[in-house]
Design a protein around this motif. Structure first.
Motif, PDB file in Angstrom:
ATOM      1  N   PRO A   1     -68.697 106.233 -10.726  1.00 18.46           N
ATOM      2  CA  PRO A   1     -69.222 104.896 -11.001  1.00 18.46           C
ATOM      3  C   PRO A   1     -68.563 104.275 -12.225  1.00 18.46           C
ATOM      4  CG  PRO A   1     -70.721 106.549 -11.857  1.00 18.46           C
ATOM      5  CD  PRO A   1     -69.616 107.298 -11.139  1.00 18.46           C
ATOM      6  N   ASP A   2     -68.787 102.996 -12.413  1.00 20.81           N
ATOM      7  CA  ASP A   2     -68.387 102.319 -13.637  1.00 20.81           C
ATOM      8  C   ASP A   2     -69.244 102.839 -14.794  1.00 20.81           C
ATOM      9  OD1 ASP A   2     -67.149 100.583 -15.405  1.00 20.81           O
ATOM     10  OD2 ASP A   2     -67.569  98.772 -14.252  1.00 20.81           O
ATOM     11  N   THR A   3     -68.840 102.497 -16.017  1.00 14.84           N
ATOM     12  CA  THR A   3     -69.500 103.055 -17.203  1.00 14.84           C
ATOM     13  C   THR A   3     -70.567 102.143 -17.793  1.00 14.84           C
ATOM     14  OG1 THR A   3     -67.671 102.166 -18.507  1.00 14.84           O
ATOM     15  CG2 THR A   3     -67.542 104.475 -17.871  1.00 14.84           C
ATOM     16  N   SER A   4     -70.731 100.958 -17.261  1.00 20.09           N
ATOM     17  CA  SER A   4     -71.762 100.049 -17.770  1.00 20.09           C
ATOM     18  C   SER A   4     -71.969  98.930 -16.759  1.00 20.09           C
ATOM     19  CB  SER A   4     -71.336  99.436 -19.114  1.00 20.09           C
ATOM     20  OG  SER A   4     -70.388  98.395 -18.914  1.00 20.09           O
ATOM     21  N   PRO A   5     -73.066  98.193 -16.892  1.00 16.72           N
ATOM     22  CA  PRO A   5     -73.195  96.965 -16.101  1.00 16.72           C
ATOM     23  C   PRO A   5     -72.151  95.958 -16.561  1.00 16.72           C
ATOM     24  CG  PRO A   5     -74.908  97.079 -17.774  1.00 16.72           C
ATOM     25  CD  PRO A   5     -74.200  98.400 -17.794  1.00 16.72           C
ATOM     26  N   ARG A   6     -71.809  95.032 -15.679  1.00 13.10           N
ATOM     27  CA  ARG A   6     -70.832  93.995 -16.022  1.00 13.10           C
ATOM     28  C   ARG A   6     -71.201  92.705 -15.295  1.00 13.10           C
ATOM     29  NH1 ARG A   6     -66.256  96.733 -18.356  1.00 13.10           N
ATOM     30  NH2 ARG A   6     -66.246  98.932 -17.777  1.00 13.10           N
ATOM     31  N   GLY A   7     -70.634  91.614 -15.776  1.00 18.88           N
ATOM     32  CA  GLY A   7     -70.831  90.343 -15.101  1.00 18.88           C
ATOM     33  C   GLY A   7     -71.443  89.292 -16.005  1.00 18.88           C
ATOM     34  N   GLU A   8     -71.595  88.108 -15.447  1.00 19.86           N
ATOM     35  CA  GLU A   8     -72.150  86.991 -16.197  1.00 19.86           C
ATOM     36  C   GLU A   8     -73.577  87.294 -16.627  1.00 19.86           C
ATOM     37  OE1 GLU A   8     -72.936  82.174 -15.647  1.00 19.86           O
ATOM     38  OE2 GLU A   8     -71.879  83.340 -14.104  1.00 19.86           O
ATOM     39  N   GLY A   9     -73.851  87.093 -17.892  1.00 19.67           N
ATOM     40  CA  GLY A   9     -75.185  87.331 -18.425  1.00 19.67           C
ATOM     41  C   GLY A   9     -75.426  88.727 -18.930  1.00 19.67           C
ATOM     42  N   VAL A  10     -74.485  89.654 -18.704  1.00 24.02           N
ATOM     43  CA  VAL A  10     -74.632  91.015 -19.219  1.00 24.02           C
ATOM     44  C   VAL A  10     -74.157  91.025 -20.668  1.00 24.02           C
ATOM     45  CG1 VAL A  10     -73.899  93.410 -18.987  1.00 24.02           C
ATOM     46  CG2 VAL A  10     -74.332  92.040 -16.951  1.00 24.02           C
ATOM     47  N   PRO A  11     -75.006  91.406 -21.623  1.00 24.29           N
ATOM     48  CA  PRO A  11     -74.625  91.322 -23.033  1.00 24.29           C
ATOM     49  C   PRO A  11     -73.547  92.327 -23.403  1.00 24.29           C
ATOM     50  CG  PRO A  11     -76.757  92.396 -22.811  1.00 24.29           C
ATOM     51  CD  PRO A  11     -76.388  91.881 -21.454  1.00 24.29           C
ATOM     52  N   ASP A  12     -72.789  91.968 -24.437  1.00 22.17           N
ATOM     53  CA  ASP A  12     -71.749  92.819 -24.981  1.00 22.17           C
ATOM     54  C   ASP A  12     -71.957  92.918 -26.484  1.00 22.17           C
ATOM     55  OD1 ASP A  12     -69.489  94.377 -25.143  1.00 22.17           O
ATOM     56  OD2 ASP A  12     -68.058  92.743 -24.849  1.00 22.17           O
ATOM     57  N   ASP A  13     -71.246  93.816 -27.120  1.00 16.41           N
ATOM     58  CA  ASP A  13     -71.309  93.917 -28.574  1.00 16.41           C
ATOM     59  C   ASP A  13     -70.903  92.577 -29.192  1.00 16.41           C
ATOM     60  OD1 ASP A  13     -69.873  94.460 -31.307  1.00 16.41           O
ATOM     61  OD2 ASP A  13     -71.179  96.189 -30.980  1.00 16.41           O
ATOM     62  N   PRO A  14     -71.728  92.011 -30.063  1.00 16.60           N
ATOM     63  CA  PRO A  14     -71.402  90.690 -30.617  1.00 16.60           C
ATOM     64  C   PRO A  14     -70.115  90.676 -31.414  1.00 16.60           C
ATOM     65  CG  PRO A  14     -73.286  91.672 -31.752  1.00 16.60           C
ATOM     66  CD  PRO A  14     -73.018  92.508 -30.550  1.00 16.60           C
ATOM     67  N   GLU A  15     -69.684  91.846 -31.896  1.00 16.46           N
ATOM     68  CA  GLU A  15     -68.439  91.921 -32.653  1.00 16.46           C
ATOM     69  C   GLU A  15     -67.265  92.371 -31.780  1.00 16.46           C
ATOM     70  OE1 GLU A  15     -69.191  94.430 -35.981  1.00 16.46           O
ATOM     71  OE2 GLU A  15     -70.656  93.060 -36.879  1.00 16.46           O
ATOM     72  N   GLY A  16     -67.520  92.572 -30.497  1.00 22.13           N
ATOM     73  CA  GLY A  16     -66.461  92.959 -29.580  1.00 22.13           C
ATOM     74  C   GLY A  16     -65.992  94.387 -29.737  1.00 22.13           C
ATOM     75  N   ALA A  17     -66.799  95.252 -30.335  1.00 16.63           N
ATOM     76  CA  ALA A  17     -66.416  96.651 -30.533  1.00 16.63           C
ATOM     77  C   ALA A  17     -66.412  97.386 -29.199  1.00 16.63           C
ATOM     78  CB  ALA A  17     -67.366  97.332 -31.505  1.00 16.63           C
ATOM     79  N   TYR A  18     -65.622  98.457 -29.133  1.00 12.42           N
ATOM     80  CA  TYR A  18     -65.464  99.199 -27.885  1.00 12.42           C
ATOM     81  C   TYR A  18     -66.600 100.173 -27.617  1.00 12.42           C
ATOM     82  CZ  TYR A  18     -64.163 103.417 -30.475  1.00 12.42           C
ATOM     83  OH  TYR A  18     -64.183 104.515 -31.308  1.00 12.42           O
ATOM     84  N   ASP A  19     -67.412 100.487 -28.636  1.00 14.51           N
ATOM     85  CA  ASP A  19     -68.380 101.568 -28.507  1.00 14.51           C
ATOM     86  C   ASP A  19     -69.814 101.090 -28.312  1.00 14.51           C
ATOM     87  OD1 ASP A  19     -68.561 100.550 -31.059  1.00 14.51           O
ATOM     88  OD2 ASP A  19     -68.387 102.473 -32.092  1.00 14.51           O
ATOM     89  N   LEU A  20     -69.985  99.849 -27.870  1.00 14.93           N
ATOM     90  CA  LEU A  20     -71.306  99.313 -27.539  1.00 14.93           C
ATOM     91  C   LEU A  20     -71.111  98.188 -26.539  1.00 14.93           C
ATOM     92  CD1 LEU A  20     -74.397  99.487 -28.312  1.00 14.93           C
ATOM     93  CD2 LEU A  20     -73.949  97.507 -29.787  1.00 14.93           C
ATOM     94  N   GLY A  21     -72.026  98.096 -25.575  1.00 20.41           N
ATOM     95  CA  GLY A  21     -71.946  97.007 -24.612  1.00 20.41           C
ATOM     96  C   GLY A  21     -71.051  97.341 -23.437  1.00 20.41           C
ATOM     97  N   LEU A  22     -70.241  96.399 -23.003  1.00 22.50           N
ATOM     98  CA  LEU A  22     -69.424  96.568 -21.814  1.00 22.50           C
ATOM     99  C   LEU A  22     -68.497  97.774 -21.958  1.00 22.50           C
ATOM    100  CD1 LEU A  22     -68.442  92.867 -21.003  1.00 22.50           C
ATOM    101  CD2 LEU A  22     -70.410  94.186 -20.191  1.00 22.50           C
ATOM    102  N   GLY A  23     -68.540  98.648 -20.949  1.00 20.28           N
ATOM    103  CA  GLY A  23     -67.748  99.866 -20.991  1.00 20.28           C
ATOM    104  C   GLY A  23     -68.364 100.973 -21.810  1.00 20.28           C
ATOM    105  N   ALA A  24     -69.582 100.762 -22.301  1.00 18.59           N
ATOM    106  CA  ALA A  24     -70.207 101.738 -23.197  1.00 18.59           C
ATOM    107  C   ALA A  24     -71.696 101.871 -22.905  1.00 18.59           C
ATOM    108  CB  ALA A  24     -69.984 101.331 -24.659  1.00 18.59           C
ATOM    109  N   GLY A  25     -72.037 102.110 -21.648  1.00 18.60           N
ATOM    110  CA  GLY A  25     -73.448 102.164 -21.268  1.00 18.60           C
ATOM    111  C   GLY A  25     -74.183 103.399 -21.712  1.00 18.60           C
ATOM    112  N   PHE A  26     -73.468 104.477 -22.045  1.00 16.96           N
ATOM    113  CA  PHE A  26     -74.029 105.728 -22.570  1.00 16.96           C
ATOM    114  C   PHE A  26     -75.030 106.395 -21.627  1.00 16.96           C
ATOM    115  CE2 PHE A  26     -71.845 105.285 -26.495  1.00 16.96           C
ATOM    116  CZ  PHE A  26     -71.881 106.540 -27.089  1.00 16.96           C
TER     117      PHE A  26
END
Length: 282
Positions: free
Chosen positions: A79-104
């Motif tokens: 599977p993919d590593t996180s939810p994705r798409g319009e309205g799915v939040p991401d790290d506000p600073e654009g960091a790689y270790d939270l948000g998109l690609g970082a569902g944990f």
């Protein structure tokens, strides 16, 4: 569910699908390798969980798992590593270790993450149910493995779902996220400041608390991994497994790093490990 790619591979089929994931509230993509034996009947199935920044494609393109999976007759779902798409939040600073690609692989409880970031529910309930319905897999012979953040996911989800995942291994897992910067950031955001909620997603803590434990775990770790001391801390897993009598095979691999070159070098051993475990379940 819509098929978006299919390639013939070692006599089997490497496929990718998209579908709407109710648990995540968005469309998701996953990959599945079906070995040639799947044309004759149900085959064992392994779930692969990837690490930070990855999608479903990293493993299927770089790990080189299909040849051995075809020989052993094992399906692999990535599977993919996180939810994705319009309205799915991401790290506000654009960091790689939270948000998109970082569902944990957690079920988030804190805003703004809780609406979409429910990767535990997706990986343990929704996706396996979909795979069992749509593909010839034997759910009684099901295992899980992963890398880094995905190694953390594989260990924690196996420990919490022993009836589902009957075999578990990992590459370079984050074994104690409550004791490393990656984990503290992710769990603090997804689950809140109360560290008592974090123990449900910390493999070392789960091992100390679990009533049903895996008989054995295989872990490969690159000895030259730049994240080894600060983020991964495999010695904590050694201590937890020793306390509970789990047969942990931790292999420190000299000269290897955190990359897919490392994973590709030892993926065959992991597939054989799971195959042996599946034979005991026949």
């Amino acid at each position: 569910m819509e098929k978006i790619a299919e390639n013939r591979c070692f006599g089997g089929k490497q496929q990718r699908y998209t579908h709407h994931a109710e648990s995540l509230g968005c469309d998701m993509t996953f990959a599945i390798f079906l070995p040639p034996q799947a044309e004759q009947g149900a085959v064992p199935v392994l779930y692969w969980l990837s690490g930070l920044t990855c999608t479903d494609e990293n493993f299927i393109q770089k790990a080189g798992a299909q040849r051995i999976a075809a020989e052993l007759g094992i399906a692999i779902v990535a599977p993919d590593t996180s939810p994705r798409g319009e309205g799915v939040p991401d790290d506000p600073e654009g960091a790689y270790d939270l948000g998109l690609g970082a569902g944990f692989y957690v079920n988030a409880t804190e805003a703004p993450w809780s609406q979409h970031y429910r990767m535990e529910e997706y990986a343990c309930r929704e996706l396996p149910a979909l795979v069992a319905e749509q593909f010839p897999v034997d759910t009684a012979r099901c295992g899980i493995f992963g890398h880094s953040m995905g190694g953390h996911g594989a260990l924690t989800l196996a420990l919490k779902n022993p009836a589902l995942f009957r075999s578990v291994s990992a590459f370079s897992p984050i074994v104690a996220p409550s004791q490393c910067p990656w984990g503290e950031k992710a769990l603090g955001n997804y689950l809140g400041a109360d560290r008592g909620a974090w123990v449900n997603y910390d493999a070392c803590e789960l091992i100390r608390r679990a009533e049903v434990l895996p008989a054995e775990i295989l872990v490969d770790q690159g000895a030259d991994d730049t994240f080894l001391e600060e983020q991964l801390k495999p010695q904590l897993l050694v201590e937890a497994c020793a306390d509970r009598g789990i047969d942990l095979e931790l292999r420190m691999q000299p000269g290897y790093d955190h990359s897919y070159f490392f994973i590709a070098s030892f993926i065959e051993d992991h597939l054989h490990f799971h195959s042996r475990n599946f034979k005991f379940l026949e």
